[in-house]
Design an enzyme around this catalytic site. Sequence first.
Site, PDB file in Angstrom:
ATOM      1  CB  CYS A 152      37.043  81.045  45.159  1.00  0.00           C
ATOM      2  SG  CYS A 152      38.612  80.918  44.277  1.00  0.00           S
ATOM      3  CB  CYS A 203      41.384  82.922  45.589  1.00  0.00           C
ATOM      4  SG  CYS A 203      40.568  82.837  43.980  1.00  0.00           S
TER       5      CYS A 203
END
Length: 77
Positions: free
Chosen positions: A11, A14
């Site tokens: 994501c 991340c």
Amino acid sequence: MMKIQIYGTGCANCQMLEKNAREAVKELGIDAEFEKIKEMDQILEAGLTALPGLAVDGELKIMGRVASKEEIKKILS
């Protein structure tokens, strides 16, 4: 060599955590190996209950948020 593990599914948060960690390592001149852990069973096994996460040499340091480059530098030094 230091081992830095980034826990997440890829994501945006991340990716930002990984970017900040890589910049911190570069600025500190640390010899580090990065490992991305995306498998949910490995993430749960590491004890994470929220993503993203960052571990240093197997020790969980950050969970559920994007740490700044400066915060990561403090953790690594």
